[in-house]
Design a protein around this motif. Sequence first.
Motif, short mmCIF file in Angstrom:
data_model
loop_
_atom_site.label_atom_id
_atom_site.label_comp_id
_atom_site.label_asym_id
_atom_site.label_seq_id
_atom_site.Cartn_x
_atom_site.Cartn_y
_atom_site.Cartn_z
N MET A 1 82.34 5.51 25.83
CA MET A 1 83.67 5.07 25.40
C MET A 1 83.59 4.65 23.94
O MET A 1 82.71 3.88 23.57
CB MET A 1 84.11 3.88 26.27
N SER A 5 88.74 3.13 21.52
CA SER A 5 89.48 3.11 22.79
C SER A 5 89.21 1.81 23.56
O SER A 5 90.08 1.32 24.28
CB SER A 5 89.19 4.34 23.64
N ARG A 282 90.19 -5.77 38.69
CA ARG A 282 90.25 -4.93 37.50
C ARG A 282 88.84 -4.54 37.06
O ARG A 282 88.57 -3.38 36.75
CB ARG A 282 90.96 -5.71 36.40
N VAL A 285 87.47 -1.95 39.36
CA VAL A 285 88.10 -0.65 39.13
C VAL A 285 87.47 0.00 37.90
O VAL A 285 87.11 1.18 37.92
CB VAL A 285 89.63 -0.81 38.93
N LEU A 286 87.34 -0.79 36.83
CA LEU A 286 86.77 -0.24 35.60
C LEU A 286 85.34 0.24 35.82
O LEU A 286 84.94 1.28 35.32
CB LEU A 286 86.83 -1.28 34.47
N SER A 288 84.24 1.29 38.68
CA SER A 288 84.34 2.50 39.51
C SER A 288 84.74 3.70 38.66
O SER A 288 84.47 4.83 39.01
CB SER A 288 85.35 2.29 40.64
N LEU A 289 85.39 3.45 37.52
CA LEU A 289 85.80 4.55 36.65
C LEU A 289 84.69 4.93 35.69
O LEU A 289 84.88 5.77 34.81
CB LEU A 289 87.05 4.16 35.86
N GLY A 290 83.54 4.28 35.81
CA GLY A 290 82.39 4.69 35.01
C GLY A 290 82.01 3.74 33.90
O GLY A 290 81.09 4.01 33.14
N MET A 291 82.73 2.63 33.77
CA MET A 291 82.40 1.71 32.71
C MET A 291 81.09 0.98 33.05
O MET A 291 80.84 0.68 34.22
CB MET A 291 83.53 0.69 32.59
N SER A 372 80.83 -6.00 42.24
CA SER A 372 80.49 -4.64 42.67
C SER A 372 81.76 -3.87 42.96
O SER A 372 82.79 -4.46 43.30
CB SER A 372 79.63 -4.73 43.93
N VAL A 373 81.67 -2.56 42.79
CA VAL A 373 82.83 -1.72 43.15
C VAL A 373 83.18 -1.94 44.62
O VAL A 373 84.33 -1.82 45.03
CB VAL A 373 82.51 -0.23 42.87
N MET A 374 82.16 -2.33 45.39
CA MET A 374 82.37 -2.60 46.81
C MET A 374 83.46 -3.64 47.04
O MET A 374 84.08 -3.69 48.10
CB MET A 374 81.07 -3.13 47.44
#
Lengths: 825, 230
Positions: A1, A5, A282, A285-286, A288-291, A372-374
Amino acid sequence: MTSGSLFKLAWQQTLSAGRLPIWRALLLALTVAIAIATLLAVLGDRLEQSLGRQTAELLGADMTLHSSRPIPQAVANNANTLGLETSQVAQFPTMIEAGENLLLISLRAINMPYPLRGNIVTQPAQVGIPEPGTLWAEPAVLERLSLEVGQQIELGYAQFTIAAKLISTPDRGNGFSNFSPQVMINQQDLDATGLLGPGSRVRYRQLFSGDPEALNKLENQLRPDLASGERLITLDSSNNINGGALNNASRYLRLGALLTLLISALTIALSLRRYTLNSRDRAAVLLSLGMTARQLQGLFLLQLLLAWVVCALAGTAVALGLEQVTLYLLDDLLPQPVPSAQPALYGLGALLGLVSLITLGLPPMVAMSQVSVMHLFRRSATPTTWGGRMLQLVAGLMLTGLLMLYLDDLKLTLILIASLLITAWLLGKLGAWLLRISAFALAGKHTLVRLLRLRLQQQQRWHQMQIPVISLLLALMAISLWARSDLLDRWQSQLPDTTPNHFLINIQQHERDGVDQLLQSYDLQSQLYPMIRGRITGLNGEPIATAFTEQQRQHNALNRELNLTWGERMPAHNRLLSGEWSSQSDGDEVQLSIEQEFANTLGLALGDKLMFSIGSHTVEGSISSIRSVQWESFQPNFYVIFTPGALDNMPVSYITSFYASGEQRKVGNQLLQQFPTITLIDIEQLLAQARSLIGKLSDTSGLVMLLTLLAGLVLVFTTLSQELDQRRYENALLHTLGATPQQCQQLDLLEFALLGLVCGGLAAALGEIALWFIHQRLVLIEPVLHPGNWLLLPLAATALFTLTGLLARRRVDERNSYQLLRRLG
Amino acid sequence: MNEPVSEIILSAQDVAKRFDTQAGMLELFREINLEIRRGETIAITGPSGAGKSTLLSLLAGLDLASDGSIAIAGQNTHTLDEKARAELRSRHISFVFQTFHLLPELNALENVVLPLEIRGTTQATDRAREWLQQVGLGARLDHYPAELSGGEQQRVAIARAFASAPDLLFADEPTGNLDEHTGEAIIEQLFQLNTDQNTTLVLITHDNHLASRCDRRLHLHNGKLQEWPQ
């Protein structure tokens, strides 16, 4: 990133957070903290500089050397080689003659350049110093001798033309004789007057000004070699009434500001905690989106920085506004223009804000980035990791460091933190216990109480945090409010309207009864104190050099002649602290009453024997009592009071002060007509200035109080917001179990009211204890109870909790209980 | 001869998961063996508390198994540290959640652009726009989540998930928050995109109807994972 951005996302996230009450609370708290820290730094610096300049202008120099003997030319030469400017002054009391009128004046003979600081104002305006053969005289001299500018006058053997009226001048010198009306001549004319002879009481002063470092150097050279009868006065050692009051006020402002800063820090910490808890989804989620966790931390760090920029701008602007208001309030008390603050100080609050924000923000941010994304699949509290605890420890240490920098005292900082933590813990436990027993007592009175007990149990963790926070806040606010009003009362009572506005000195023995009668004929309340000058020469048979430590020997009282008195009764405005007042000597032994601070500094105790040299006599006395003296009371005050008879047969003059108003003021002229050699000092103007100073300083402290109040309100809101989700969840649960919205609301209200009562009660108790301590130890006034606290604080706390709670509760969406349960469960 | 390893996108061998609880060691499941090939659709079903979400966390590399090994795109997650696993996820895996989890301050387009920007994909905006058009939201690019219906939000979430061209897509009850009709449409779209993109879809669901549409159905019960019907 890309960083672009990431910044864009941070910007959007910051804007979006602006809609959240908890983020707004954070912004408000940070703004208040930055404003108060900036204001204090800037104002403190400007006042200090102004005070320094004011003192310099009073001294007429940056440093002065006083001596009873002519000061060797070598001293001036030495100062010149250090790059300092110097000037020599000789001053002494003498009589001036005009026709049949005689007047005691203080004659000042000066050299160019003069003064080194401040200005001489004359009428008509003159430049420099009086030309040889001319003099400048204060209006009192001209009025009392019925003289005009341009007329001739005799001074000793010389004739002078009065060239100007002396309106104001720095360097009036110190000591009572210099309160006499002053006359200024050129030192070239001094010999011609023939006034300098054996027995003349000339005081010499060498004035110095210039670079602080060079002054420091000179001070270090001069101080160790000061002979008896010599004194070095620097800006720091010089005292004036405004300086004392301003120092007190600045200490009070610092205390108020410290409370605001602590409250704001707590608000920032709590709102960041709440915000990061809210942001866990949040964050997940971020992720989980690869951050990466690092990017995530960077994102939230950027968000904090953006918030900081906004608050730094707003806070600094508020500080600038308040600075102007304060300077406007203090306008006529400070010499104009007020020196500017060092530019760097304008950034100090913002810097402090940044450090606090990062320090307080890092632990919850790091904890959040470990989510965790969990979390998005299976809700669970993210446990505080070891790293989080470590960071909390670091944050705690950094805050302690900041506090230490601010207070400039490690011991005080540690004591403050330890007592705050212990008090908070105790309050939490005590409060939770009070809540439980109140609910127990209420059981059976209301159907909801059973639910309330359940609620109290559920919310116990939060209550244990809210109760100390709110009780401490309310107590602190009550303390600062009461301490302010108590302090003002003390100041006011110190300077009541009938504070003496005239001093009479140099009343000779034979004039005493006449003066007393004249004062009585004007209905003036006054007590004439005999005054005799003497020097302390020993303690318990030992000379000063061995009886006192080196530090004690620096005390003024051991380096100059003291004004001594005697009396049958203790002066009414003194307070006996220990021992017994002796109205007569014990057999042959002379009894002494000494002042408390003087006793403490010199390590004197009851029974100690002090030796005095008075003229050619030596007198020894035993300390039989210790008194407290209000130095600011404008009454004659004495370090040492002898028993009557001890100082008989010694040259004595009398001193008194009295309050005269309206017609009574005519007594002044009559006194001078009848007793031309006595000196009358009118201090009405000085007092008016002191009174107005106190009023204005209290207005200034009001501004700080206002900020503290604002910070406090934000804090209350923040603590209540902490548990909002939990409360929503419980209410939703109760709805699904059949409770009506009204019942849920009643339950909330009952809880808030009980919480408010407990917090208010604890705050009242805490405030009372703290005020008792402040009265007893700090401001030294009789402790009083504040019944208003016991009524107002519980009421205020209940209202505060209920209103803020209802405000926060408004957001609870009761229609979607099931969804809420699913979402929050 | 075995099929090429590259065809198996996800494999689990003798996987077990145990938790240390106050009551002692709790074994959630054991001996889980699984091979998922590229392009397959798999449904994992099971009663509440069976450990579906935990299994998902292991399969997606979010957590590590107590025993056994899991390989994503040929890489054994056990041999990777957290950072490397995050990188692996970033390259191969996307998620679709029951409650959508769109960022409220970003509009539909920005929500889809975000994962592309995180990955440093070029022409992220163009690709995101294409994906939103594919899910039928071409006219609502600048709408914020609050201005979209539940179904539309889930479509944005699907576009976001596919935009980064994942090998594996995990979906947790993707229709759980939608009405039947909308849910049906969303599932239709999900399966269609899966076929088009040759993505592997792992669904966690209670919905038998939804499960029956998948190529394979795995049932987790009493600590065992079994193909259904057996």
